[in-house]
Design an enzyme around this catalytic site. Structure first.
Site, short mmCIF file in Angstrom:
data_model
loop_
_atom_site.label_atom_id
_atom_site.label_comp_id
_atom_site.label_asym_id
_atom_site.label_seq_id
_atom_site.Cartn_x
_atom_site.Cartn_y
_atom_site.Cartn_z
CG ASP A 37 4.72 3.67 -4.98
OD1 ASP A 37 5.68 4.27 -5.51
OD2 ASP A 37 3.52 3.93 -5.25
C1 SPV Z 1 1.33 4.42 -9.73
O1 SPV Z 1 0.83 3.62 -10.53
O2 SPV Z 1 2.45 4.27 -9.24
C2 SPV Z 1 0.60 5.63 -9.36
C3 SPV Z 1 -0.87 5.61 -9.35
O3 SPV Z 1 1.23 6.60 -9.00
S1 SPV Z 1 -1.34 5.21 -7.73
O4 SPV Z 1 -0.74 3.92 -7.38
O5 SPV Z 1 -2.79 5.14 -7.71
O6 SPV Z 1 -0.85 6.26 -6.83
MG MG Z 2 3.22 6.20 -8.53
#
Ligand code: SPV
Ligand code: MG
Length: 284
Positions: A59
């Site tokens: 991510d």
């Molecule tokens: C996501 O769901 O990708 C978010 C929230 O941005 S978090 O994972 O808590 O950053």
């Molecule tokens: Mg996110």
């Protein structure tokens, strides 16, 4: 759609979907509440974390926004619920201007951009990694540029504040919130990776004193045992369950695979599975 919802319902629940199937599941769930009234989710969160994991990627904005918007488009065929799109940092301004028009064209209700820069790291890492906050002026410009690029005024731009994630004080979060609202943000998301909701509740109380009507969003992943009523009473309008369908499906797949490997008997996992006829008829 989200604007309309917010105007007649104060407290909204959004849940993450990461595929046409998960969007279909959310769309089709409708259960009676204690008084017999129909209960369903108000909308869908397109999470960068879930979409990345589903595609075998970290991510870190490695999965580009154009692809992510196309994934949302694929989901939209299976839901009529409003979608809030997690656009990470939004990318650089010229790209954001183009991408936001694409989001608008396909009918996304709101986009949330976060005030980080450099290589984005997921907020749930908190301070264990370097979380670089964007300069307030630069981020405000990004909000203004996004608003200016819209053809119609339907897609809302929410600003996500990462001060508390980066270990900055509450005042930094509040100053940023004020600046982003003045730059044109239609709503604010405050994120936290603390185990309790104290800091987001404190933020909400202070924010509400200045901005009684601006939509306020929270994501109770780490402070997950906070009753929703506490968050709504503090002034939040939207609660997002940001990753629970991808995490629960991951666990279900892993458990099923382990059990099949152990016993070799497919019958042993039948109780964990939907019936074959359910998946055969899901999209007929
Ligand atoms: C996501 O769901 O990708 C978010 C929230 O941005 S978090 O994972 O808590 O950053
Ligand atoms: Mg996110």
């Amino acid at each position: 759609m989200l604007k309309k919802l917010l105007s007649h319902k104060k407290n909204l629940f959004f849940i993450e979907a990461h595929s046409p199937l998960s969007a279909h599941i959310i769309d089709s769930i409708n259960i009676p509440d204690n008084d017999g009234f129909p209960l369903s989710f108000d909308g869908i969160w397109s999470s960068s974390l879930s979409d990345s994991v589903l595609n075998g990627l970290p991510d870190t904005e490695y999965l580009d926004l154009r692809s992510r918007i196309k994934h949302v488009h694929d989901m939209m065929e299976f839901t009529s619920k409003p979608i809030i799109f997690d656009a990470d940092t939004g990318g650089d301004i010229p790209h954001f201007e183009k991408n936001i028009r694409m989001m608008e064209r396909i009918g996304i209700s709101a986009v949330i951009i976060e005030d980080k820069t450099g290589q984005k790291k997921n907020s749930l890492f908190g301070n264990s990694v370097y979380q670089q906050l964007e300069d307030i002026n630069v981020f405000s410009e990004k909000i203004m540029a996004g608003k200016k690029s819209l053809k119609y005024n339907d897609l809302q731009i929410f600003a996500r504040i990462e001060s508390l994630i980066a270990g900055m004080p509450m005042d930094d979060a509040l100053i940023r919130a004020e600046r982003y609202v003045h730059a044109g943000a239609d709503g604010i998301m405050i994120h936290s990776c603390k185990r309790n909701a104290d800091e987001v509740i404190c933020f909400a109380h202070k924010f509400r004193k200045k901005f009684p009507f601006i939509p306020l969003v929270c994501v109770p992943t780490t402070y997950s045992d906070t009753p929703p009523s506490w968050l709504f009473d503090a002034g939040f309008n939207i609660i997002i369950y940001a990753n629970h369908l991808i995490r629960s499906s991951y666990k279900a797949m892993e458990d099923t695979a382990i059990q099949l490997l152990r016993t070799g008997m497919a019958a042993d996992v039948e109780s964990k599975c939907v019936e074959v006829k359910k998946i055969l008829s899901a999209f007929e």
